[in-house]
Design a protein around this motif. Structure first.
Motif, PDB file in Angstrom:
ATOM      1  N   VAL A   1       0.747   4.342   0.160  1.00  0.00           N
ATOM      2  CA  VAL A   1       0.278   5.084   1.468  1.00  0.00           C
ATOM      3  C   VAL A   1       0.808   5.150   2.626  1.00  0.00           C
ATOM      4  O   VAL A   1       0.818   5.802   3.464  1.00  0.00           O
ATOM      5  CB  VAL A   1      -0.805   5.658   1.655  1.00  0.00           C
ATOM      6  CG1 VAL A   1      -2.271   4.738   2.059  1.00  0.00           C
ATOM      7  CG2 VAL A   1      -1.863   6.717   2.399  1.00  0.00           C
ATOM      8  N   HIS A   2       1.057   3.377   2.816  1.00  0.00           N
ATOM      9  CA  HIS A   2       1.894   3.198   4.357  1.00  0.00           C
ATOM     10  C   HIS A   2       3.390   3.348   4.580  1.00  0.00           C
ATOM     11  O   HIS A   2       3.710   3.656   4.882  1.00  0.00           O
ATOM     12  CB  HIS A   2       2.278   1.384   4.358  1.00  0.00           C
ATOM     13  CG  HIS A   2       0.402   1.483   4.825  1.00  0.00           C
ATOM     14  ND1 HIS A   2      -0.238  -0.163   4.899  1.00  0.00           N
ATOM     15  CD2 HIS A   2      -0.699   2.094   4.458  1.00  0.00           C
ATOM     16  CE1 HIS A   2      -1.253   0.019   4.761  1.00  0.00           C
ATOM     17  NE2 HIS A   2      -1.894   1.242   5.208  1.00  0.00           N
TER      18      HIS A   2
ATOM     19  N   VAL B   1      -2.149  10.286   3.227  1.00  0.00           N
ATOM     20  CA  VAL B   1      -2.725  10.072   4.723  1.00  0.00           C
ATOM     21  C   VAL B   1      -4.519   9.986   5.035  1.00  0.00           C
ATOM     22  O   VAL B   1      -5.059   8.947   6.022  1.00  0.00           O
ATOM     23  CB  VAL B   1      -2.017   9.897   5.969  1.00  0.00           C
ATOM     24  CG1 VAL B   1      -0.725   9.551   5.410  1.00  0.00           C
ATOM     25  CG2 VAL B   1      -2.413  11.246   6.351  1.00  0.00           C
ATOM     26  N   SER B   2      -5.164  10.876   5.314  1.00  0.00           N
ATOM     27  CA  SER B   2      -6.278  11.407   5.712  1.00  0.00           C
ATOM     28  C   SER B   2      -6.826  10.548   4.678  1.00  0.00           C
ATOM     29  O   SER B   2      -6.866  10.555   2.919  1.00  0.00           O
ATOM     30  CB  SER B   2      -6.709  12.216   5.824  1.00  0.00           C
ATOM     31  OG  SER B   2      -6.412  13.542   4.734  1.00  0.00           O
ATOM     32  N   ARG B   3      -8.807  10.334   5.453  1.00  0.00           N
ATOM     33  CA  ARG B   3      -9.612   9.097   4.887  1.00  0.00           C
ATOM     34  C   ARG B   3     -10.825  10.811   4.076  1.00  0.00           C
ATOM     35  O   ARG B   3     -11.281  10.071   3.406  1.00  0.00           O
ATOM     36  CB  ARG B   3      -9.653   8.282   5.723  1.00  0.00           C
ATOM     37  CG  ARG B   3      -8.957   7.075   5.678  1.00  0.00           C
ATOM     38  CD  ARG B   3      -9.646   6.134   7.278  1.00  0.00           C
ATOM     39  NE  ARG B   3      -8.249   5.162   7.120  1.00  0.00           N
ATOM     40  CZ  ARG B   3      -7.589   4.114   6.621  1.00  0.00           C
ATOM     41  NH1 ARG B   3      -8.712   3.778   5.200  1.00  0.00           N
ATOM     42  NH2 ARG B   3      -6.867   3.444   6.766  1.00  0.00           N
TER      43      ARG B   3
ATOM     44  N   PRO C   1       0.724  -1.115   0.580  1.00  0.00           N
ATOM     45  CA  PRO C   1      -0.452   0.048  -0.181  1.00  0.00           C
ATOM     46  C   PRO C   1       1.086   0.629  -0.145  1.00  0.00           C
ATOM     47  O   PRO C   1       1.616   1.637   1.154  1.00  0.00           O
ATOM     48  CB  PRO C   1      -0.195  -0.483   1.169  1.00  0.00           C
ATOM     49  CG  PRO C   1      -1.014  -1.669   1.908  1.00  0.00           C
ATOM     50  CD  PRO C   1       0.435  -2.088   1.498  1.00  0.00           C
TER      51      PRO C   1
ATOM     52  N   ALA D   1       0.264   8.048  10.774  1.00  0.00           N
ATOM     53  CA  ALA D   1      -0.322   6.741  10.931  1.00  0.00           C
ATOM     54  C   ALA D   1      -1.276   6.451  12.109  1.00  0.00           C
ATOM     55  O   ALA D   1      -1.862   5.850  11.569  1.00  0.00           O
ATOM     56  CB  ALA D   1       1.021   6.015  10.729  1.00  0.00           C
TER      57      ALA D   1
ATOM     58  N   ASN E   1       5.578  11.187  11.140  1.00  0.00           N
ATOM     59  CA  ASN E   1       4.972  10.423  10.551  1.00  0.00           C
ATOM     60  C   ASN E   1       3.807   9.420  11.029  1.00  0.00           C
ATOM     61  O   ASN E   1       3.623   8.422  10.702  1.00  0.00           O
ATOM     62  CB  ASN E   1       6.005   9.631   9.326  1.00  0.00           C
ATOM     63  CG  ASN E   1       6.059  10.585   7.985  1.00  0.00           C
ATOM     64  OD1 ASN E   1       6.018  11.247   7.845  1.00  0.00           O
ATOM     65  ND2 ASN E   1       7.657  10.754   8.714  1.00  0.00           N
TER      66      ASN E   1
ATOM     67  N   TYR F   1      -4.478   8.117  11.538  1.00  0.00           N
ATOM     68  CA  TYR F   1      -5.579   7.946  10.488  1.00  0.00           C
ATOM     69  C   TYR F   1      -5.340   6.238  10.306  1.00  0.00           C
ATOM     70  O   TYR F   1      -6.087   5.741   9.055  1.00  0.00           O
ATOM     71  CB  TYR F   1      -4.571   8.500   8.667  1.00  0.00           C
ATOM     72  CG  TYR F   1      -5.138   9.645   9.633  1.00  0.00           C
ATOM     73  CD1 TYR F   1      -6.394  10.905   9.185  1.00  0.00           C
ATOM     74  CD2 TYR F   1      -4.272  10.980   9.391  1.00  0.00           C
ATOM     75  CE1 TYR F   1      -6.433  12.153   9.118  1.00  0.00           C
ATOM     76  CE2 TYR F   1      -4.292  12.209   9.473  1.00  0.00           C
ATOM     77  CZ  TYR F   1      -5.965  12.700   9.481  1.00  0.00           C
ATOM     78  OH  TYR F   1      -6.028  13.972  10.059  1.00  0.00           O
ATOM     79  N   ASP F   2      -4.731   5.713  10.827  1.00  0.00           N
ATOM     80  CA  ASP F   2      -4.693   4.066  11.005  1.00  0.00           C
ATOM     81  C   ASP F   2      -3.978   3.491   9.515  1.00  0.00           C
ATOM     82  O   ASP F   2      -4.973   2.670   8.635  1.00  0.00           O
ATOM     83  CB  ASP F   2      -6.549   3.318  10.971  1.00  0.00           C
ATOM     84  CG  ASP F   2      -5.868   1.797  11.585  1.00  0.00           C
ATOM     85  OD1 ASP F   2      -5.425   1.527  12.112  1.00  0.00           O
ATOM     86  OD2 ASP F   2      -7.074   1.266  10.985  1.00  0.00           O
ATOM     87  N   ARG F   3      -2.929   3.967   9.765  1.00  0.00           N
ATOM     88  CA  ARG F   3      -2.036   3.626   8.159  1.00  0.00           C
ATOM     89  C   ARG F   3      -0.722   3.168   8.502  1.00  0.00           C
ATOM     90  O   ARG F   3       0.116   3.506   8.327  1.00  0.00           O
ATOM     91  CB  ARG F   3      -1.631   5.548   7.148  1.00  0.00           C
ATOM     92  CG  ARG F   3      -2.872   5.757   6.850  1.00  0.00           C
ATOM     93  CD  ARG F   3      -3.753   4.979   5.833  1.00  0.00           C
ATOM     94  NE  ARG F   3      -3.880   5.819   4.859  1.00  0.00           N
ATOM     95  CZ  ARG F   3      -5.336   5.946   3.880  1.00  0.00           C
ATOM     96  NH1 ARG F   3      -5.278   4.554   3.614  1.00  0.00           N
ATOM     97  NH2 ARG F   3      -5.822   6.989   3.741  1.00  0.00           N
ATOM     98  N   ALA F   4      -1.571   2.007   8.911  1.00  0.00           N
ATOM     99  CA  ALA F   4      -0.110   0.668   9.693  1.00  0.00           C
ATOM    100  C   ALA F   4       0.381   1.210  10.406  1.00  0.00           C
ATOM    101  O   ALA F   4       2.438   1.478  10.424  1.00  0.00           O
ATOM    102  CB  ALA F   4       0.569   0.224   7.935  1.00  0.00           C
TER     103      ALA F   4
END
Length: 305
Positions: free
Chosen positions: A91-92, A141-143, A89, A262, A258, A265-268
């Motif tokens: 974005v991670h 990273v934002s949803r 991914p 993460a 970073n 926004y729950d990005r790993a």
């Protein structure tokens, strides 16, 4: 040369170790309060204080800023191609490659290596990183947050206004009133120590997972950023301290911010935390070697702040 390297690196090692040991001992460290104080009070005052007392050509500062922007953009492109090839991914991992720790580690390192002039030049790279993180970084990273919300968040950052004021002082050769100069010197004085302590605290709280992949991306961040920064600086025509600062700031590890993004926004977040930790440890090994080559290129010796 060993004594010179020790003079530069020892304060970073010791300060980081103190922060690390503080948390590991079980003592409380209010990271949120300290981070807010550093970003909203100390760093803006540091920017104004440094710019008001050093003589740096605006074109040279612009060159350092441009080199930092080139490195960020190039790492973004490399990260995108690499993650697509590895079927990861994007974005991670891309933000961690793009946005280095130009603040907590980069500012004190350039200060100890090149004095106030080095710190002033390092602030140019720091501002590029800050602006890009609060715009491009959050956008990646934002949803759900729209452009308006992101610009509003950027507009709330005092460092932005401090840099505008600092550039105005630099361009107009204006001197601050003594009472104001003393105030910003005092308030800006705690920025560097707290940055170093907070770096150690953050490292103590991070966990290492997926270490092989983390090591690969950490190596790319530090060594790839180093190579790109050197090429960009040479192409732009930077010399002396400006060259040294651009290269050092390009070789910084993954920024701790970073991980905060993460996590939010729950990005790993665990993978990002591992990259922060591993790239920082790698940087502590690589940076003394880089200094051996950078200091002669810059034509300087370490300057006491």
């Amino acid at each position: 040369m060993f004594a010179e390297l020790a003079a530069i690196m020892a304060p970073l090692f010791i300060g980081t170790a103190i922060g690390y040991g503080w948390v590991r001992s079980g003592a409380d460290y209010p990271s949120e309060f300290v981070s807010r104080a550093v970003m909203n009070i100390a760093t803006p005052c540091l920017i104004v204080s440094v710019m008001a007392r050093v003589e740096v050509e605006p074109s040279i500062m612009g060159g350092v800023a441009l080199a930092a922007a080139v490195v960020i953009l190039s790492m973004g492109v490399i990260g995108y191609l690499l993650t697509r090839w590895l079927k990861l991914p994007p974005v991670h991992y891309i933000p961690s490659l793009m946005f280095p720790n130009n603040g907590n580690l980069g500012l004190p390192l350039c200060l100890f290596a090149f004095g106030d002039t080095g710190l002033a030049l390092a602030l140019a790279a720091f501002m590029v990183m800050t602006l890009s993180t609060f715009t491009v970084g959050i956008m990646m990273v934002s949803r759900a947050e729209g452009l308006g919300a992101r610009l509003k968040a950027l507009g709330r950052q005092p460092v932005l206004y401090a840099m505008v004021l600092a550039v105005a002082l630099l361009l107009t050769d204006t001197t601050l009133p003594l009472w104001l100069a003393n105030t910003v010197d005092l308030m800006g004085g705690f920025a560097i120590p707290l940055m170093i302590l907070t770096l150690g605290v953050s490292l103590a709280r991070l966990k290492l997972v997926a270490w092989r992949l983390s090591l690969a991306f950490s190596t790319l961040r530090v060594l790839g950023g180093l190579a790109l920064a050197y090429l960009a600086a040479r192409l732009i025509g930077l010399e002396g301290e400006a060259l040294g600062v651009a290269v050092l700031q390009g070789a910084m590890p993954v920024a701790i911010f970073n991980y905060l993004l993460a996590l939010r926004y729950d990005r790993a977040p665990q993978e990002v935390a591992a990259m922060v930790l591993m790239s920082t440890l790698l940087a502590f090994v690589v940076l003394p070697i880089v200094l051996v080559f950078v200091l002669p290129l810059a034509g300087t010796t370490p300057v006491a702040p």
